[in-house]
Scaffold this motif. Structure first.
Motif, PDB file in Angstrom:
ATOM      1  N   SER A 320      -3.282  37.583  69.250  1.00 14.82           N
ATOM      2  CA  SER A 320      -4.426  38.435  68.906  1.00 14.82           C
ATOM      3  C   SER A 320      -5.750  37.750  69.227  1.00 14.82           C
ATOM      4  O   SER A 320      -6.741  38.413  69.546  1.00 14.82           O
ATOM      5  N   LYS A 324      -8.911  39.246  71.348  1.00 14.17           N
ATOM      6  CA  LYS A 324     -10.304  39.268  70.892  1.00 14.17           C
ATOM      7  C   LYS A 324     -11.216  38.560  71.885  1.00 14.17           C
ATOM      8  O   LYS A 324     -12.355  38.979  72.116  1.00 14.17           O
ATOM      9  N   PHE A 362      -6.127  48.007  67.553  1.00 10.35           N
ATOM     10  CA  PHE A 362      -5.847  46.910  66.630  1.00 10.35           C
ATOM     11  C   PHE A 362      -4.541  47.122  65.861  1.00 10.35           C
ATOM     12  O   PHE A 362      -3.992  48.223  65.814  1.00 10.35           O
ATOM     13  N   ASP A 364      -3.950  46.775  62.500  1.00 13.50           N
ATOM     14  CA  ASP A 364      -4.055  47.451  61.205  1.00 13.50           C
ATOM     15  C   ASP A 364      -4.922  48.701  61.366  1.00 13.50           C
ATOM     16  O   ASP A 364      -6.139  48.612  61.426  1.00 13.50           O
ATOM     17  N   PRO A 365      -4.323  49.894  61.447  1.00 10.28           N
ATOM     18  CA  PRO A 365      -5.116  51.087  61.752  1.00 10.28           C
ATOM     19  C   PRO A 365      -6.099  51.463  60.654  1.00 10.28           C
ATOM     20  O   PRO A 365      -7.178  51.982  60.936  1.00 10.28           O
ATOM     21  N   ALA A 368      -9.269  49.676  61.037  1.00  8.35           N
ATOM     22  CA  ALA A 368      -9.975  49.974  62.289  1.00  8.35           C
ATOM     23  C   ALA A 368     -10.653  51.345  62.272  1.00  8.35           C
ATOM     24  O   ALA A 368     -11.372  51.687  63.203  1.00  8.35           O
ATOM     25  N   ASP A 370     -13.190  54.092  60.227  1.00  9.60           N
ATOM     26  CA  ASP A 370     -14.202  54.233  59.183  1.00  9.60           C
ATOM     27  C   ASP A 370     -13.737  55.310  58.203  1.00  9.60           C
ATOM     28  O   ASP A 370     -13.578  56.473  58.578  1.00  9.60           O
ATOM     29  N   GLN A 425      -2.314  55.149  63.371  1.00 12.32           N
ATOM     30  CA  GLN A 425      -2.233  54.345  64.586  1.00 12.32           C
ATOM     31  C   GLN A 425      -2.347  55.224  65.825  1.00 12.32           C
ATOM     32  O   GLN A 425      -2.943  54.829  66.832  1.00 12.32           O
ATOM     33  N   CYS A 428      -5.946  55.812  66.512  1.00 12.79           N
ATOM     34  CA  CYS A 428      -6.552  54.646  67.180  1.00 12.79           C
ATOM     35  C   CYS A 428      -6.228  54.632  68.680  1.00 12.79           C
ATOM     36  O   CYS A 428      -7.079  54.276  69.501  1.00 12.79           O
ATOM     37  N   SER A 445       0.360  47.804  68.726  1.00  9.96           N
ATOM     38  CA  SER A 445      -0.090  49.194  68.603  1.00  9.96           C
ATOM     39  C   SER A 445       1.005  50.159  68.204  1.00  9.96           C
ATOM     40  O   SER A 445       0.715  51.270  67.766  1.00  9.96           O
TER      41      SER A 445
END
Length: 573
Positions: A320, A324, A362, A364-365, A368, A370, A425, A428, A445
């Protein structure tokens, strides 16, 4: 048991007429698609359904003859965590971000048992050691955001096991874990069962885990149990069509056709050369740098247009962190070039252009998305930021994306909390596809998706690759999925690549001992399969933290034929 939801004055059943019994020391698995009612069932048993909207409207839940649905919250609180414990699906949303790991573990122990702080701390440390987390003493003083997804899940498991409960509800307990740690955790759960007679309700979409762990299986679809039976019967002679479809969608090791990588003449979308990512650790009275985390060390590879390049390895090995670094979220040394842009020193305009070409999904949905925005607006946001299309065209584009990832346009005006983990997910993934980027980084994913949806999403990713020439950096611990989707594979260990080659080379002829160990740990979706005995790892898990001035030995990659690279020696220091 029936679980109902009341919305706008109308009551609707989400789980209908579910019945099963669980004996002491037994493991029962609940399998089914995302949104089928598996997790709702576990929340009902724990007494955690949010009132007044959700409630058990019919039937009963009995623990040793006591009807849990009739108990007041004060009495339920004494049972919850002590006699019935639960490991949740999303570790980041289950841990308190402002409390240290040690404090959360000791708090859980002291809430149920009259022990001193020091005794609770000792037991908390023992629980962390039991789940084989590296440097358990140091983890006690760390906070959730400082740990990888796999490490956070191990903390959740340690918290559940610390009180040695009668019933353990494990909701996707190994989803965030790589296969070797998953193997350790499954062995650990079996040990606990043998020692304490703990009964386990295992909620999972991993049919390999079901085959290895469960004695009985309940298959759920749209809130109803479509089939129940002994694990051998369910796998050998499934009666329901849905069960047959579910088993057919399971990715299996050895199914990969062994195709080579993308055409060597295609353009390179991303190139990494001797990339290093290190994080300083301060200590002492003056808070000077005393140690350094060597998260990524001297990593080099290329990703070509239309290629799926996979990174596999244990939690905390640097997968990961590379993702990033590729999108400029962490500082790095070495050279990273993406879509013609060299990272490092880019101005705001160039960085914005780069982010149009590179998108990331990412692990952890929930973290990620809002929680205050509707999901339709979340998926449309990249189009708004880059000023693409009119509002009406954006909404039509978002509706089309939702259909492509297995959701419906009706979902556009809902909020993230109204979806299951797997559905979040998919949202995302839809957001990442909005700009039709050149490179999509998929960080675990599909780990939160049930197998039938996982198969659909993987088919979708493959179709988009052919349609738009999108390249993927696919990060996963699911070796069967990696084998089925990848063109080339790199295996990482302690921040370095130890083996790299085409899918056929790495899976058909693994050379490095670590690669072989990863493959041997994969759960097999066949309850009649007898796993050869493997020695448990007794040694301390190595740490990527070194004193200032020291660094890990560099592993040299040697070409063993046709670009198949294997680390066989340690060079330098």
């Amino acid at each position: 048991m029936t679980i109902s939801v009341r919305a706008e004055g109308v009551e609707r059943a989400l789980v209908s007429d579910l019945s099963f019994t669980l004996a002491r020391g037994e493991t029962i698995a609940i399998a089914g698609e995302s949104g089928s009612g598996k997790s709702l069932t576990s929340l009902a048993i724990m007494g955690l359904l949010p009132p007044p909207a959700l409630r058990v409207s019919a039937g009963s839940i009995r623990l040793n003859g006591t009807d849990l649905t009739a108990l007041p919250e004060t009495k339920m609180r004494a049972i919850r965590g002590d006699r019935i414990a639960m490991i949740f699906q999303e570790p980041m949303t289950s841990l308190n971000p402002v409390l240290s790991i040690g404090l959360q573990l000791t708090e859980a122990i002291r809430a149920h048992e009259p022990v001193s702080k020091s005794e609770a701390a000792t037991r908390a440390l023992e629980a962390l050691k039991a789940v084989r987390i590296s440097e358990p003493e140091r983890r006690m003083s760390q906070y959730p955001h400082e740990l990888s997804g796999g490490m956070r899940q191990r903390v959740m498991i340690a918290m559940a096991l610390a009180l040695r409960p009668d019933v353990l509800i494990a909701d996707e307990p190994t989803t965030a874990l790589d296969v070797t740690v998953q193997r350790e955790v499954l062995d650990l759960l079996r040990d606990l069962q043998r020692e304490m007679g703990t009964a386990i309700i295992l909620i999972t979409h991993d049919m390999g885990v079901v085959a290895e762990m469960a004695e009985r299986v309940i298959v759920m679809q749209q809130g109803r149990a479509v089939e129940q039976g002994a694990v051998n019967d369910i796998f050998a002679t499934p009666r329901a069509q849905y069960t047959r479809d579910l088993l057919a969608a399971v990715p299996r090791m050895g199914d990969g056709s062994g195709a080579g990588s993308a055409d060597a003449q295609t353009d390179i979308v991303a190139s990494l050369r001797d990339v290093q990512v290190r994080f300083d650790i301060c200590g002492g009275i003056l808070s000077r740098v005393t140690h350094r985390v060597h998260a990524v060390e001297n990593v080099s590879f290329d990703i070509r247009a239309g290629e799926t390049f996979s990174l596999v390895g244990e939690s905390g090995c640097g997968k990961s962190t590379i993702a990033k670094a590729l999108v400029g979220l962490v500082p790095h040394q070495g050279r990273i070039e993406v879509a013609g842009h060299t990272l490092g020193g880019l101005n705001g305009k160039d960085m914005k252009a780069l982010r149009r070409d590179v998108q990331i999904v990412f692990q952890d949905p929930m973290a990620a998305l809002d929680p205050r925005m509707r999901v339709g607006d979340l998926v449309a946001e990249p189009l708004v930021i880059h000023d693409i299309a009119t509002p009406e065209q954006r909404r039509a584009r978002v509706a089309e994306l939702f259909e492509r990832v297995g959701l419906t346009p009706d979902h556009l005006d809902r909020y993230p909390h109204e979806f299951s983990g797997g559905q979040r997910q998919r949202i995302c993934i839809a957001r990442a596809l909005a700009l039709q980027p050149k490179l999509i980084i998929a960080d675990e994913s599909v780990s939160a998706l049930d197998v039938s949806v996982q198969a659909r999403v993987l088919d979708l990713l493959e179709a988009l690759k052919g349609e738009f020439g999108i390249a993927y950096l696919f990060i996963s611990h699911d070796m069967a999925v990696v084998e089925n989707i990848s063109d080339r594979v790199a295996v990482m260990y302690m921040g370095q690549i130890v083996e790299m080659g085409t899918r056929a080379q790495v899976f058909g002829d693994p050379r490095h001992s670590y690669t072989k160990r990863l493959m041997a740990a994969v759960p097999v979706p066949d309850p009649t399969y007898s796993r050869p005995p493997v020695a448990r790892l007794a040694s301390e898990i190595p740490s990527p933290i070194y004193k200032l001035g020291a660094s890990p030995a560099r592993m040299a990659l040697r070409n063993v034929g046709n670009g198949h690279l294997v680390a066989d020696a340690l060079v330098g220091g």
